[in-house]
Design an enzyme around this catalytic site. Structure first.
Site, PDB file in Angstrom:
ATOM      1  N   TRP A   1      98.651  37.865 -26.262  1.00 29.59           N
ATOM      2  CA  TRP A   1      98.071  36.670 -25.654  1.00 29.59           C
ATOM      3  C   TRP A   1      99.142  35.573 -25.584  1.00 29.59           C
ATOM      4  O   TRP A   1      99.865  35.329 -26.546  1.00 29.59           O
ATOM      5  CB  TRP A   1      96.873  36.198 -26.482  1.00 29.59           C
TER       6      TRP A   1
ATOM      7  N   ASP B   1      93.325  39.661 -34.965  1.00 31.20           N
ATOM      8  CA  ASP B   1      92.692  38.729 -34.034  1.00 31.20           C
ATOM      9  C   ASP B   1      91.536  39.454 -33.355  1.00 31.20           C
ATOM     10  O   ASP B   1      91.737  40.439 -32.643  1.00 31.20           O
ATOM     11  CB  ASP B   1      93.720  38.253 -33.004  1.00 31.20           C
TER      12      ASP B   1
ATOM     13  N   LYS C   1      83.567  34.589 -26.270  1.00 31.49           N
ATOM     14  CA  LYS C   1      83.289  35.634 -25.289  1.00 31.49           C
ATOM     15  C   LYS C   1      81.937  36.283 -25.524  1.00 31.49           C
ATOM     16  O   LYS C   1      81.099  36.337 -24.632  1.00 31.49           O
ATOM     17  CB  LYS C   1      84.393  36.695 -25.319  1.00 31.49           C
TER      18      LYS C   1
END
Length: 395
Positions: free
Chosen positions: A129, A210, A245
């Site tokens: 990311w 993560d 999300k």
């Protein structure tokens, strides 16, 4: 004083969003921004969230601070969602604090690592990311990379990854994506997780996992496999999670930072450092998003509704992967894009050149990051033919 400053370049993804909004082409497609969209291109509020908000509106009695760790109920529910009935819970070796989003959790983790060892090395997958490097650099960490994605063959470069991890030291930290790898979409399978966990145990490095997309890959339980295995294998571990999300709570900015220690005593000490770090960054975490999540997870009715809505989102994303592969073949594209259907989560590298990406934007109003990372959720039945035709033309 301000006159001495030099402007920073615009974030590439945010810059894409600005260009997309200004584009007058009615056929334009946004494959840049990493948010879930339905078939109409809208990011709507989940029904279970609306019901939880109504409950909160009617039952909230105060706006006072909730403490540096946030809501104890939220922390308990999130820990259970991620770890299930894992032994680290019964052994009192896990502690969770709510944070301002997943990025806030990562920044807390970064500062916590700096307290463990100033200037510590943290190893990120190549690619990862885009914001990971900045977050860890800001905490003064030494950011390094390990091999991960094989761009040429569109697959996981697992042997190179494993060899790189074997060469690390016990003082190092390694960031791993729990599921739905951003930006490649290439995940470790269960056997590969087992090998990585064993290397972590043998070498002694500390994993930082993560987990931004639990439930978007194969399912809530399936996506937690690597996290639970690692917690069962190593003595110390950090986990950063996000509710953006899977609950659709993007703007509410609610996430969590979890630490696991070798003993309850070491976990308590580590958690005190986590809270001390949080105090100097934002003092107290936001409450609204956490209240919605804990309301949903503690209600059998709302939890069931959330599970169904999450399943619908996951199935749509997986369906989009298959439909774009089929459409590209239908439009006469000879290159094999089947790898897209085998990946997980919101993103995939299309595997075209930056020049072709630029052509898609300038000639066809199709927006994606220059690396050809595209957001799968931006694909819809209404635009997939145009998208496939446009890709075929630039190829």
């Amino acid at each position: 004083m301000f006159g001495r400053l030099t402007a920073l370049p615009a974030d590439p993804i945010l810059g894409l969003s600005i260009k997309y909004r200004a584009d007058a082409n009615p056929l334009k497609i946004d494959l840049g921004v990493g948010v879930y969209k339905n078939e109409a291109g809208d990011t709507t509020i989940l029904n279970c969230v609306k019901k939880a908000e109504k409950y909160r509106l009617e039952n909230e009695l105060t706006k006072t601070y909730i403490g540096g760790a946030g809501s104890a109920k939220f922390n308990e529910q999130m820990t259970s969602l991620i770890f299930g009935d894992h032994q680290v819970i019964s052994q009192n070796r896990v502690k969770t604090a709510s944070t301002p989003g997943g990025t806030g959790a990562l920044r807390v983790a970064a500062e916590f690592i700096a307290r463990c060892k100033g200037g510590a090395k943290i190893w990120l997958s190549n690619p990862t990311w885009a914001n990971h490097k900045g977050v860890f650099n800001a905490a003064g960490l030494d950011v390094q990379e390990y091999p991960y994605y094989d761009y040429e063959n569109k697959t996981l470069d697992f042997d190179a990854m494993l060899n790189a991890l074997k060469a690390l030291s016990s003082d190092d930290f390694v960031l791993l994506h729990a599921c739905c790898h951003n930006p490649s979409g290439m995940d470790l399978n269960n056997e590969q997780w087992q090998q990585v966990a064993q290397v972590a145990k043998d070498v002694g490095f500390t994993p930082l996992i993560d987990m931004a997309y639990q439930g978007f890959g194969d399912g809530l339980e399936e996506d937690a496999y690597g996290v639970r295995l690692m917690a069962n294998t190593v003595n110390n571990m950090i986990l950063c999670s996000s509710c953006s999300k899977n609950f659709g709570l993007y703007r509410e900015r609610i996430g969590a930072c979890t630490v696991i220690g070798e003993t309850p005593a070491t976990t308590e000490i580590a958690f005190s450092i986590v809270l001390g770090v949080a105090r100097t960054i934002y003092s107290m975490p936001p409450a609204h998003g956490a209240a919605l999540v804990e309301t949903i997870l503690s209600s059998d009715e709302l939890r069931h509704e959330w599970f169904n809505e999450l399943t619908e989102m996951r199935n749509r994303i997986n369906g989009n992967r298959k439909i774009i592969v089929d459409k590209l073949a239908e439009k006469g594209v000879e290159r094999d894009f089947g790898f897209i259907a085998n990946q997980k989560g919101m993103f995939s590298f299309l595997g075209i050149t930056p020049e072709q990406v630029q052509r898609l934007q300038e000639e066809f109003s199709i927006y994606m990051v220059g690396s050809s990372r595209m957001s799968i959720a931006g694909i819809a039945p209404s635009n997939v033919d145009y998208l496939a035709e446009s890709i075929a033309k630039v190829l």
